[in-house]
Motif scaffolding. Structure first.
Motif, PDB file in Angstrom:
ATOM      1  N   ARG A   1       0.825  -1.204   0.000  1.00 13.33           N
ATOM      2  CA  ARG A   1       0.000   0.000   0.000  1.00 13.33           C
ATOM      3  C   ARG A   1       0.860   1.256   0.000  1.00 13.33           C
TER       4      ARG A   1
ATOM      5  N   THR B   1       0.613   5.918  -0.943  1.00 11.25           N
ATOM      6  CA  THR B   1      -0.132   7.095  -1.398  1.00 11.25           C
ATOM      7  C   THR B   1       0.488   7.612  -2.691  1.00 11.25           C
ATOM      8  N   PHE B   2      -0.367   8.212  -3.511  1.00 12.51           N
ATOM      9  CA  PHE B   2       0.109   8.897  -4.712  1.00 12.51           C
ATOM     10  C   PHE B   2       0.382  10.354  -4.334  1.00 12.51           C
TER      11      PHE B   2
ATOM     12  N   VAL C   1       4.842  10.154  -8.455  1.00 10.38           N
ATOM     13  CA  VAL C   1       5.609  10.107  -7.200  1.00 10.38           C
ATOM     14  C   VAL C   1       4.702   9.453  -6.168  1.00 10.38           C
TER      15      VAL C   1
ATOM     16  N   THR D   1       4.426   6.786  -2.389  1.00 12.09           N
ATOM     17  CA  THR D   1       5.049   6.009  -1.328  1.00 12.09           C
ATOM     18  C   THR D   1       4.671   4.548  -1.558  1.00 12.09           C
ATOM     19  N   PHE D   2       5.476   3.655  -0.996  1.00  7.82           N
ATOM     20  CA  PHE D   2       5.289   2.217  -1.221  1.00  7.82           C
ATOM     21  C   PHE D   2       5.686   1.473   0.040  1.00  7.82           C
ATOM     22  N   LYS D   3       4.823   0.588   0.458  1.00  8.12           N
ATOM     23  CA  LYS D   3       5.109  -0.222   1.640  1.00  8.12           C
ATOM     24  C   LYS D   3       4.678  -1.657   1.384  1.00  8.12           C
TER      25      LYS D   3
ATOM     26  N   GLY E   1       8.852  -0.485   6.994  1.00 15.13           N
ATOM     27  CA  GLY E   1       9.530  -0.094   5.770  1.00 15.13           C
ATOM     28  C   GLY E   1       8.675   0.842   4.946  1.00 15.13           C
ATOM     29  N   VAL E   2       9.307   1.802   4.320  1.00  8.97           N
ATOM     30  CA  VAL E   2       8.598   2.682   3.384  1.00  8.97           C
ATOM     31  C   VAL E   2       9.615   3.180   2.370  1.00  8.97           C
ATOM     32  N   ALA E   3       9.200   3.230   1.110  1.00 10.86           N
ATOM     33  CA  ALA E   3      10.054   3.769   0.055  1.00 10.86           C
ATOM     34  C   ALA E   3       9.338   4.940  -0.609  1.00 10.86           C
ATOM     35  N   LEU E   4      10.127   5.905  -1.050  1.00 10.36           N
ATOM     36  CA  LEU E   4       9.606   7.006  -1.861  1.00 10.36           C
ATOM     37  C   LEU E   4       9.992   6.691  -3.301  1.00 10.36           C
TER      38      LEU E   4
END
Lengths: 161, 161
Positions: free
Chosen positions: B81, B83-84, B94, B96-98, B105-108
């Motif tokens: 999951r 957010t855009f 752009v 976020t990704f988890k 963990g979270v990636a941009l």
């Protein structure tokens, strides 16, 4: 007003990764410091330097929500927006952040609320970007005044809660 | 099917910052490659390795929206999951990704769609995290198969559009 040592705002640039780390203690429990971050009326009272007023334009403080606010000084307006990637009440906020004056800039921010006991909280806020040049330009842009004065205003908001 | 050199997926780890950069060319114009990223029915057809099926659970592909999808293989389920943060049609995403299996963990992520002319597109996708250890663990986790096979499936989706 003199600032007690524990209320000093520490701003560090990380040596390994393009990240800024801000550490600040507050005389209020994590629940209250967290609430002042997610309640838009409270947030507007403390965010940014003293000479800017904050107007919240959109605010959906939940995991997956978005926000936008504008800071003004006379006719000057500065817009900021992003998404709340994750919100864990009293514990953690992960969000994206963009200053609309720099359309290609984006930071991934994490705000952690650490319980120090005795009704006190240590806040650790990190801001990550994808280049050291952008990180260093952000720090050189005068963000320190906004952060330091913002947290002094947050002390005042917390004293009233 | 042999893969043309221009269709090879390049996966690089950045030397300066904890970022992975993926570069891949497609025989379709940026508008179509972009559409296959924001249309949930198309996204579900190509995302991930061939032996996983994708089910989209939430999808609000606009600046400020959020998404969640699940990849399954038999009884195995993996949730993702984010957010855009920003969507510029045909140009940039752009987000976020988890991976929900790693709750902290979270990636941009940034996905850029570059117009190569002649109906072709170069996609450049970057994924930024806040430590080199996390970045290297991500690369070592077998993400390459999912990326390479996913983009082969995207070739197939684009050929049908």
């Amino acid at each position: 007003m003199t600032t007690a040592p524990t209320r000093q705002t520490q701003i560090e640039v990380d040596q390994e990764v393009p990240l800024v780390r801000i550490t600040r203690e507050f005389d209020a429990p994590p629940e209250k410091v967290f609430r002042a971050h997610v309640d838009p009326a409270l947030f507007a009272q403390w965010s940014g330097p003293r000479d800017l007023a904050t107007r919240v334009e959109a605010w959906d403080a939940r995991t997956g929500g978005e926000y936008r606010f504008v800071q003004t000084r006379g006719a000057e307006e500065y817009g900021f927006r992003g998404t709340f990637h994750e919100i864990r009440p009293g514990e953690l906020i992960v969000q994206t952040f963009k200053f609309e004056g720099m359309p290609d800039g984006v930071a991934l921010e994490k705000v952690r609320f650490e319980d120090l006991g005795n009704g006190r909280t240590r806040l650790v806020a990190t801001s990550l970007v994808d280049s050291f040049a952008d990180r260093d330009a952000f720090v050189a842009s005068g963000m320190e005044t906004g952060v330091v004065e913002g947290y002094e205003q947050l002390d005042e908001v917390l004293a009233r809660l």
